[in-house]
Design an enzyme around this catalytic site. Structure first.
Site, PDB file in Angstrom:
ATOM      1  N   ASP A  13      10.913  -8.512 -47.806  1.00 31.89           N
ATOM      2  CA  ASP A  13      10.725  -7.132 -47.363  1.00 31.89           C
ATOM      3  C   ASP A  13      11.655  -6.156 -48.068  1.00 31.89           C
ATOM      4  OD1 ASP A  13       8.900  -8.168 -45.446  1.00 31.89           O
ATOM      5  OD2 ASP A  13      10.610  -8.683 -44.184  1.00 31.89           O
ATOM      6  N   GLY A  15      10.868  -4.225 -50.453  1.00 34.50           N
ATOM      7  CA  GLY A  15      10.138  -3.090 -51.020  1.00 34.50           C
ATOM      8  C   GLY A  15       9.586  -3.425 -52.398  1.00 34.50           C
ATOM      9  N   LYS A  16       9.278  -4.706 -52.594  1.00 37.17           N
ATOM     10  CA  LYS A  16       8.785  -5.150 -53.907  1.00 37.17           C
ATOM     11  C   LYS A  16       7.428  -4.524 -54.226  1.00 37.17           C
ATOM     12  CE  LYS A  16       9.043  -9.465 -52.545  1.00 37.17           C
ATOM     13  NZ  LYS A  16       9.807  -9.361 -51.300  1.00 37.17           N
ATOM     14  N   GLY A  40       3.777  -9.425 -47.218  1.00 43.57           N
ATOM     15  CA  GLY A  40       3.144  -8.151 -46.881  1.00 43.57           C
ATOM     16  C   GLY A  40       3.739  -7.098 -47.791  1.00 43.57           C
ATOM     17  N   GLN A 225       8.260 -12.825 -50.727  1.00 44.11           N
ATOM     18  CA  GLN A 225       9.442 -13.192 -49.916  1.00 44.11           C
ATOM     19  C   GLN A 225      10.720 -12.877 -50.720  1.00 44.11           C
ATOM     20  OE1 GLN A 225       6.835 -15.954 -50.018  1.00 44.11           O
ATOM     21  NE2 GLN A 225       5.932 -14.678 -48.467  1.00 44.11           N
ATOM     22  N   ARG A 306      12.357  -6.325 -37.350  1.00 47.30           N
ATOM     23  CA  ARG A 306      13.226  -7.068 -38.272  1.00 47.30           C
ATOM     24  C   ARG A 306      14.668  -7.008 -37.793  1.00 47.30           C
ATOM     25  NH1 ARG A 306      10.264  -4.077 -43.198  1.00 47.30           N
ATOM     26  NH2 ARG A 306       8.428  -5.410 -43.309  1.00 47.30           N
TER      27      ARG A 306
HETATM   28  P1  IMP Z   1       6.506 -18.911 -43.385  1.00 45.87           P
HETATM   29  O1  IMP Z   1       6.622 -18.481 -44.806  1.00 45.87           O
HETATM   30  O2  IMP Z   1       5.404 -18.233 -42.628  1.00 45.87           O
HETATM   31  O3  IMP Z   1       6.495 -20.405 -43.231  1.00 45.87           O
HETATM   32  O4  IMP Z   1       7.867 -18.442 -42.641  1.00 45.87           O
HETATM   33  C1  IMP Z   1       9.125 -18.984 -42.956  1.00 45.87           C
HETATM   34  C2  IMP Z   1      10.198 -17.930 -42.873  1.00 45.87           C
HETATM   35  O5  IMP Z   1      10.023 -16.982 -43.923  1.00 45.87           O
HETATM   36  C3  IMP Z   1      10.195 -17.118 -41.584  1.00 45.87           C
HETATM   37  O6  IMP Z   1      11.520 -16.764 -41.265  1.00 45.87           O
HETATM   38  C4  IMP Z   1       9.408 -15.878 -41.947  1.00 45.87           C
HETATM   39  O7  IMP Z   1       9.734 -14.776 -41.130  1.00 45.87           O
HETATM   40  C5  IMP Z   1       9.880 -15.674 -43.372  1.00 45.87           C
HETATM   41  N1  IMP Z   1       8.925 -14.944 -44.207  1.00 45.87           N
HETATM   42  C6  IMP Z   1       7.786 -15.407 -44.741  1.00 45.87           C
HETATM   43  N2  IMP Z   1       7.177 -14.439 -45.460  1.00 45.87           N
HETATM   44  C7  IMP Z   1       7.969 -13.368 -45.399  1.00 45.87           C
HETATM   45  C8  IMP Z   1       7.903 -12.064 -45.973  1.00 45.87           C
HETATM   46  O8  IMP Z   1       6.997 -11.713 -46.734  1.00 45.87           O
HETATM   47  N3  IMP Z   1       8.918 -11.212 -45.663  1.00 45.87           N
HETATM   48  C9  IMP Z   1       9.961 -11.589 -44.884  1.00 45.87           C
HETATM   49  N4  IMP Z   1      10.070 -12.789 -44.333  1.00 45.87           N
HETATM   50  C10 IMP Z   1       9.091 -13.675 -44.591  1.00 45.87           C
END
Ligand code: IMP
Length: 427
Positions: A13, A15-16, A40, A225, A306
């Protein structure tokens, strides 16, 4: 533009989406190489907000080639839904401008269900996943029981592999988790029908991207991520299931590491995290609440609030080092306007001593405390500033402190959600 990797240098998150959308103007090919619809990426164009989960942020520029590489975990439903959503908003999306790797692993309904049931099973030890089936899909990939996009396109093969996989998953769903099993025939019909809709997008994307490189095309790799969620480098087990930095590109896009010419990290001017796990500079107080409010820090995939805290120079220094970043971009600087003082965690205190390097065993690091350095804040709205010299002096002092502490040049500052709300410092 040389072949460039852009990745998140915190816990996601950062801001990519906005920055990749901006940089995509100068690229010919934009490639996602890991993660899935857990991401996202928010892009605001002319006041219109787009949230992209699976499709590269380059899709908002006509004429670009957008690629979903073999390292991405692809949920066909989300992929097709996202295409439909973009089309409804007047964007032209077809198999010419968007390619999906035939070797990408497929997220099925049972992956999503097991992701959610496993989290429930873990109870207090939960990871706080997005519930999108990411972990179970990558687990099957490593266990060699997964199905790839090309398998989905081969009807008979898909039916027999999916039948075998589901028999085992249904036993898990029913006997371990005590939930109703998935209807086998219904699932087979659903996914074989979806396969036909994927077909126009599917190709060997590795070959495509390597060919584009040889032809002198400008390639931008879009990380999802953040580095601190990397399965190897991050705060394991509170991580996602892929390699999120530039280190994920060679395997996740089948593109040679030695051809990645420029590496750029992205970090917020403060820090956030969603889900569970270590977050040394977290502010569980009114400061954290204020950052959340000013930065509207709610997940773009799950809507979860968050966790918020001050900028952590130890973590970002580590993240940039692992990927060998040439420089980095600071986002959301405008969110800090109005704070009387702003702080940066420059090192950690542990067991009577201090350290500036990231502790690889952090989850077990009880008693570790960040050491903060304070800086005077600024009260001005900086969202309209486009030249570095025009920033308030204390904002510049803060930026320069970040640069000094992290030890890598800051190439751009982002001061608002729109494409043009940036201050270029040599990107
Ligand atoms: P998963 O990727 O859904 O298995 O989640 C594993 C961890 O990565 C969790 O703490 C999620 O909240 C975090 N996570 C997964 N995708 C994102 C993202 O795009 N932004 C922030 N955190 C993420």
């Amino acid at each position: 533009m040389p072949t460039t990797s852009v990745f998140g240098a915190q816990w996601g998150d950062e801001g990519k989406g906005k920055l990749i959308d901006r940089m995509a103007r100068d690229a010919d090919v934009i490639v996602r190489y890991q993660g899935g619809a857990n991401a996202g990426h928010t892009v605001v164009v002319g006041g219109e907000k787009y949230v992209l989960h699976l499709i590269p942020s380059g899709i908002l520029h006509p004429g670009k080639l957008n690629v979903i590489g073999n390292g991405v975990a692809v949920d066909p439903l989300k992929f097709l839904e996202e295409i439909e959503g973009l089309r409804k908003r007047g964007l032209h999306v077809d198999g010419t401008g968007l390619k999906l790797s035939s070797s990408a692993h497929v997220i099925f309904e049972h992956h999503r269900l097991i992701d959610q049931l496993s989290e429930r099973w873990r109870g207090e030890g939960r990871i706080g996943t997005t519930g999108r089936g990411i972990g179970p899909c990558y687990a099957d990939k490593a266990a060699r029981t997964g199905l790839r996009v090309s398998d989905l396109l081969d009807n008979d093969y898909c039916r027999s592999r999916l039948r075998a996989a589901l028999a085992e998953k249904n036993a898990l769903i029913e006997k371990v988790h005590g939930e109703a099993p998935l209807d086998l025939e219904g699932q087979l019909d659903r996914y074989t029908a979806l396969a036909e809709r994927l077909r126009p997008f599917v190709c060997d994307t590795g070959a495509l991207v390597r060919k584009a490189y040889k032809a002198g095309k400008r390639i931008l790799f879009e990380g999802a991520q953040g580095a601190m969620l990397d399965i190897d480098a991050g705060t394991y087990p509170f991580v996602t299931s892929s390699n999120t930095g530039a280190n994920g590109i060679p395997a996740g896009a089948l593109f040679p590491a030695r051809h990645i010419e420029r590496v750029i990290g992205i970090a917020k001017a403060y820090c956030t995290r969603v889900g569970e796990g270590p977050f040394p500079s977290e502010q569980l107080n009114e400061i954290g609440e204020r950052i959340r409010k000013q930065g509207n820090e709610y997940g773009s995939t799950t809507g979860r609030p968050r966790r918020c805290g001050w900028f952590d120079a130890v973590a970002v220094r580590y993240a940039l080092e692992i990927s060998g970043a040439d420089g980095w971009i600071v986002t959301n600087l405008d969110v800090l306007s109005g704070f009387e003082t702003v702080q940066v965690a420059t090192r950690y205190k542990s067991g009577g001593g201090e350290r500036r390097d990231w502790p690889a065993d952090l989850p077990r690091f009880a008693g570790l405390e960040p050491v903060f350095q304070s800086f005077p804040g600024w009260s001005e709205d900086i969202t309209q500033v486009r030249k570095y010299a025009e920033l308030p002096a204390s904002a510049r002092a803060y930026v320069e402190a970040l640069e000094r502490e992290v030890g890598a040049p800051i190439l751009m500052l982002s001061v608002g959600p729109e494409r043009d709300q940036v201050i270029d410092r040599g990107l």
